[in-house]
Motif scaffolding. Structure first.
Motif, PDB file in Angstrom:
ATOM      1  N   GLU B 136       0.842  -1.203   0.000  1.00  0.00           N
ATOM      2  CA  GLU B 136       0.000   0.000   0.000  1.00  0.00           C
ATOM      3  C   GLU B 136       0.873   1.247   0.000  1.00  0.00           C
ATOM      4  OE1 GLU B 136      -2.543  -0.124   3.430  1.00  0.00           O
ATOM      5  OE2 GLU B 136      -3.332  -2.096   2.905  1.00  0.00           O
ATOM      6  N   GLY B 139       2.444   1.711  -3.285  1.00  0.00           N
ATOM      7  CA  GLY B 139       1.474   2.193  -4.280  1.00  0.00           C
ATOM      8  C   GLY B 139       1.152   3.666  -4.110  1.00  0.00           C
ATOM      9  N   ILE B 140       0.999   4.099  -2.872  1.00  0.00           N
ATOM     10  CA  ILE B 140       0.683   5.518  -2.641  1.00  0.00           C
ATOM     11  C   ILE B 140       1.884   6.387  -3.038  1.00  0.00           C
ATOM     12  CG2 ILE B 140       0.004   7.255  -0.916  1.00  0.00           C
ATOM     13  CD1 ILE B 140      -2.214   5.245  -1.649  1.00  0.00           C
ATOM     14  N   ILE B 143       1.764   6.731  -6.735  1.00  0.00           N
ATOM     15  CA  ILE B 143       0.744   7.710  -7.150  1.00  0.00           C
ATOM     16  C   ILE B 143       1.273   9.133  -6.955  1.00  0.00           C
ATOM     17  CG2 ILE B 143      -1.512   8.667  -6.496  1.00  0.00           C
ATOM     18  CD1 ILE B 143      -2.469   5.769  -6.036  1.00  0.00           C
ATOM     19  N   ASN B 168      -4.857   0.988   5.345  1.00  0.00           N
ATOM     20  CA  ASN B 168      -5.030   1.958   4.245  1.00  0.00           C
ATOM     21  C   ASN B 168      -4.749   3.392   4.720  1.00  0.00           C
ATOM     22  OD1 ASN B 168      -7.593   0.578   1.970  1.00  0.00           O
ATOM     23  ND2 ASN B 168      -5.846  -0.396   2.894  1.00  0.00           N
ATOM     24  N   MET B 207      -8.447   4.871  -2.348  1.00  0.00           N
ATOM     25  CA  MET B 207      -8.097   3.475  -2.071  1.00  0.00           C
ATOM     26  C   MET B 207      -9.377   2.657  -2.036  1.00  0.00           C
ATOM     27  SD  MET B 207      -5.022   3.796   0.740  1.00  0.00           S
ATOM     28  CE  MET B 207      -4.147   2.270   0.386  1.00  0.00           C
ATOM     29  N   TYR B 236      -6.164   3.307  -6.207  1.00  0.00           N
ATOM     30  CA  TYR B 236      -5.370   2.268  -5.580  1.00  0.00           C
ATOM     31  C   TYR B 236      -6.300   1.116  -5.226  1.00  0.00           C
ATOM     32  CZ  TYR B 236      -2.262  -0.419  -2.806  1.00  0.00           C
ATOM     33  OH  TYR B 236      -1.489  -1.464  -2.376  1.00  0.00           O
TER      34      TYR B 236
END
Ligand SMILES: Cc1ncc(COP(=O)(O)O)c(C=O)c1O
Lengths: 447, 492
Positions: B136, B139-140, B143, B168, B207, B236
């Protein structure tokens, strides 16, 4: 169907209970235009075939049992007593999950409590958490603890260049959105004493490695004192195996100790999974990331263990949590707890000394070779740097002909250390293998 | 039943392992740097074996019995996976050896990247993240890097539904972004009207957990994704629930831009009493260049006589390393073994039977346990663990009583939007018989709740340990067995 026990009859009966005709009917909520894509994946094979395929694939690798491994740089080939893997293979350990239900998880909980105790004592600190992903992410979490400790008012991190390059990269990755200044590692020759000058009122944390990435062991107490005077937290990245003989960081003022537990009974496995060690002082425990096991009693008056201080964690505090970590490295922590238990007080010291003596023998013999010079100016543990007469990659390629896995090419990460090789010697290396390395290096330098 | 601590088994001078003699001339130890005390236990090998053996017997595990812990996908862990991960040709490879000498490892990793891309509908995959939460954060950060790279630096908000897992929002904060919580609507979906209010140029992304933590496929998934994309944000995907979607729908086809897989859930790698896991991240084409360093790639295509040559490659705009070395190789290898065996049809069957098992349980329990959002579920569902006519009984009591019946309880008190939640995930590896025994227990407990509530309140009774005093644990804080600890008479 592999691992799916349903018979045709089971399926029919169950579909009838659910009230649909076919399995496909269970998916009506999914937009039809994207439902049931035709995937380009291989067809199933049997267990027998998969073992044959993977055996063949594994044989395409060079591995350290059939070579003499002088490569370390953060991952070390050590002897692992049989007891360790026999314990990891206990189904009740490896097929359980996080001990959320303590009544039926005392095995994991007590073993974790023992891991915490062993790590705290090995590092000379008050408390340990239940593990991080690896040494690198543990260091990044130490940085975050320090920032939180200073409530965001200090934004500078002083980091030694002799910390594993991957660890420094991970710290930078983790903190890229935080607007920090990370400094100290611009030049490879910067020593701990040089870092003292960089500490100021904006410094949240100063961190060094011990033994450092080049193998050096130095007295860090002056840096510890300087950190304390400046209000910065002092974090020491350790090799836990070296602490079998070295003064633990708790004795020279560390606020946080992190490191990778791989040397303690965990196979190389191409670098993972390992376990990230994180220990600290009592006063920081509520700011610590990760799970913690504490002792208590059950309703029947028996001593027992539970996950505690959970209000620090993501499932309670969500965006205010000390970290996002959920799944950790439980089984790897167990491996290192079993390893430390069976090695014990005498065994760990012995392994550390074996590494130390063998590494020094190797260093001395290589240093005596024409064209090769020992670069370290301080005492070192089981790793040392050799300045070579040729590019390290070339040397290593030749060493492979001797079934020797040569050391790490420092030039990859430190431009000033072009043609410098980081050599690791552990207890599994016999004197004859060192002698072979010396002979091979001599030959390589002559052609 | 208390098992002594390993320190309590210690006796000065006892040794656990035999080690070789020093075969080289000795060097003096460095002055002033050698420790005096090494407070480790001194025990025999037999002591260690029995100690950990006895501890293991205090655990409940998947190999003990049914473990319907919602959101965790506690499926059977194939034994062959364990053997493959221990093949010396894999287990004894060094992460920094020349990639040319680790072609077996890299070929395996490359294939796994490929299969995960295919299953998820993505253009690139990184195997580096260590677990779901780590994926996570990765991924953030991807982004964030994507927006920054386009000069779009004002996007600092990540929208997160209130049903999301705690990791999250925690991962978002760790990535230096702000969390905006979006409520759920009456059917358990993301509330579209609320979402619209937040969709503007400050949004970096949303998310999405789909199926969500109620076990339901978002009914307006396309609208949600379009709204966020419409304001310039990315999606996400929390792939913790991929066990419902294999061969059923590819998150990438829905418009999800980046997603983490949990190899320790969907792809059968064991949970290890808390870890290790592995949380690979898949990304859409436009994000491939931002993946963490390194990914496995082909550096030389090869030809008929020569196999392709694999290498470790740094993506051009990489967010950087997220851990040392190349990810949890040993876990990755277990997942590879599983996927290779199951293949295309086997993986689809995983989802089919995971969803069938969940719906079967739901159908059998819905008349007895309140199910707040009751429709065809995916691989799990959430029931409420309380009844108006048994006011003293809570989800926790039901969970504890299930232990007496020989089960691991479902997840309780998550997701937060359902009061007294019992989140039940059977997985596909459980037979009808095993579900039927569980159903019987659940029905019996519902009856007990009315007729004999005290038995539930004081459960468990048949386990080796009773309920733990968690308040005392937090108040007295004994986190470590210190030397002084062993002197206390009540600890003996
Ligand atoms: C829905 C969901 N998201 C994320 C996570 C976090 O994954 P991990 O525990 O692998 O870090 C979990 C874990 O339980 C989960 O259930």
């Amino acid at each position: 169907m592999t691992y799916i026990p349903h018979t045709d009859k089971d399926r029919q009966e169950m579909l009838a209970v659910v009230g649909v005709d076919r399995l496909d009917d269970l998916y009506e909520a999914i937009p039809e235009n994207v439902r049931f894509p035709d995937l380009n994946l291989p067809d199933p094979i049997s267990e027998m075939e998969v073992t044959q395929e993977l055996q063949a694939l594994s044989e395409a690798n060079l591995e350290v049992f059939h070579t003499s491994c002088f490569l370390g740089a953060g991952a070390y080939n050590h002897f692992i007593p049989s007891v360790v893997d026999h314990t990891l293979r206990r189904n009740e350990f490896y097929t359980a999950y996080t001990p959320y239900q303590p009544e039926i998880s005392q095995g994991t909980l007590q073993a974790t409590f023992e891991y915490q105790s062993l790590m705290a004592q090995l590092t000379g600190m008050d408390v340990s958490n239940a593990s991080h992903y690896d040494g690198a992410t543990a260091l990044a979490e130490a940085v975050i603890l320090a920032l939180n400790h200073h409530r965001g008012k200090r934004n500078k991190i002083v980091i030694s260049p002799a910390i594993h390059p991957h660890y420094r990269q991970v710290v930078r990755t983790y903190t890229q959105g935080m607007g920090l200044t990370i400094t100290g590692d611009e030049k490879c020759e910067t020593e701990p004493k040089d870092l003292v000058k960089m500490l100021d009122e904006d410094t949240a944390l100063v961190t060094v490695q011990y033994p450092d990435f080049f193998g050096n062991i130095t007295d860090l107490s002056a840096l510890g004192e300087a950190a304390q005077a400046s209000g910065a937290l002092f974090c020491v990245v350790i090799n836990p195996l070296a602490l079998g003989m070295l003064v633990p960081p708790g004795d020279f003022g560390a606020d946080i100790v992190v490191g990778d537990g791989q040397p303690l009974g965990i196979s190389l496995s191409y670098g993972g999974p390992t376990v990230g060690i994180f220990t600290t002082k009592d006063k920081y425990v509520r700011k610590m990331a990760g799970r913690l096991v504490g002792e208590t009693v059950d309703s029947r008056g028996q001593r027992g263990y539970v996950l505690t201080l959970t209000p620090r964690e993501q499932h309670i505090r969500r965006d205010k949590a000390t970290s996002n970590i959920c799944t950790n490295q439980g089984l790897m922590a167990l491996a290192s707890a079993v390893y430390l238990s069976v090695m014990g007080k005498q065994g760990l010291r012995r392994v550390a000394e074996l590494c130390y003596h063998k590494a020094h023998y190797a260093a001395e013999r290589i240093d005596a070779l024409k064209g090769f010079t020992l670069w370290n100016k301080h005492p070192f543990f089981h790793e040392f740097v050799i300045k070579c007469p040729r590019p390290v990659a070339e040397i290593n390629e030749r060493l492979l002909e001797w079934d020797i896995l040569g050391g790490y090419d420092l030039g990859q990460e430190y431009p000033d250390l072009k043609d410098h090789m980081l050599v690791a010697v552990t207890e599994v290396i016999a004197k004859e293998e060192i002698d072979d390395l010396v002979a091979a290096l001599e030959e390589v330098s002559n052609d | 039943m208390t098992e002594p601590l390993i320190y309590e088994l210690s006796s000065p001078g006892r040794k656990g392992v035999s080690l070789p003699a020093v075969d080289v001339p000795e060097t003096t130890l460095p002055e002033g740097l050698v420790r005096v005390e090494l407070p480790l236990p001194e025990v025999a090998e037999n002591d260690v074996v029995r100690h950990f053996m006895r501890l293991s017997q205090l655990n409940y595990s998947v190999d003990t019995g049914f473990y319907p812990l919602g959101s965790c996908t506690m499926k059977y862990n194939p034994k062959v996976n364990e053997d493959m991960a221990r093949l010396p040709g894999f287990a004894l490879t060094h992460p920094l050896q020349d990639p040319d000498t680790a072609q077996g490892n890299l070929a395996m990793m490359y294939a796994l990247q490929d299969w995960l891309m295919e299953i998820g509908g993505f253009a690139g995959v990184s195997l580096q993240p260590a677990a779901g939460a780590h994926g996570e954060m990765t991924g953030i950060l991807i982004i964030r890097a994507y927006h920054h790279d386009r000069g779009d630096k004002g996007r600092n908000k990540i929208l997160i539904p209130d049903s999301a897992h705690g990791t999250n929002p925690a991962s978002t904060t760790m990535s230096g972004m702000d969390v905006i919580e979006i409520p759920s609507d009456a059917r358990g979906n993301i509330d579209l009207d609320e979402l619209k209010k937040h969709c503007d140029e400050s949004v970096a992304g949303l998310m999405l957990t789909n199926p969500n933590t109620l076990g339901l496929f978002e009914e307006h998934v396309q609208e949600v994704i379009d709204l966020v994309h419409g304001c310039g944000g990315l999606i996400y995907g929390d792939g913790a629930n991929m066990n419902a979607l294999l061969g059923v729908v590819r998150p990438g086809d829905l418009g999800i831009d980046v997603l983490h897989y949990n190899l320790h859930k969907t792809f059968s790698t064991p949970h290890g009493g808390g870890g290790p896991g592995s949380g690979p991240v898949g990304v859409a084409e436009k994000l491939v260049d931002f993946l963490p360093d390194p990914v496995v790639g082909i550096v030389d295509e090869g030809d008929e006589d020569k196999p392709p040559l694999y290498g470790l490659i740094t993506p051009v705009k990489s967010i950087g390393r997220v851990k040392a070395f190349h990810g949890h190789f040993g876990v990755i290898l277990r997942a590879y073994t599983y996927m290779r065996m199951l293949g295309k049809s086997g993986l689809r069957a995983v989802s089919d039977y995971a969803v069938l098992n969940a719906n079967y349980l739901l159908a059998k329990l819905r008349d007895t346990y309140k199910v707040p959002f009751d429709r065809i579920c995916m691989h799990e569902f959430v029931a409420e663990g309380h009844w108006d006519d048994a006011p003293d009984i809570h989800a926790l009591d039901i969970a504890k009583r299930l232990m007496d019946y020989g089960f691991h309880p479902p997840t309780n008190y998550f997701p937060l939007i359902v009061p007294e939640a019992l989140m039940i995930e059977p997985t596909e590896t459980e037979s009808k018989e095993s579900l039927d025994v569980f159903i019987e227990a659940m029905l019996a407990i519902a009856k007990e709740a009315r007729e004999d509530p005290d038995t539930l309140k004081s459960a468990p009774h048949k386990t080796l340990f009773g309920r733990m005093d968690e308040v005392q644990a937090a108040r007295q804080l004994v986190l470590c067995c210190r030397p002084s600890y062993l002197d206390k008479p009540d600890n003996k």
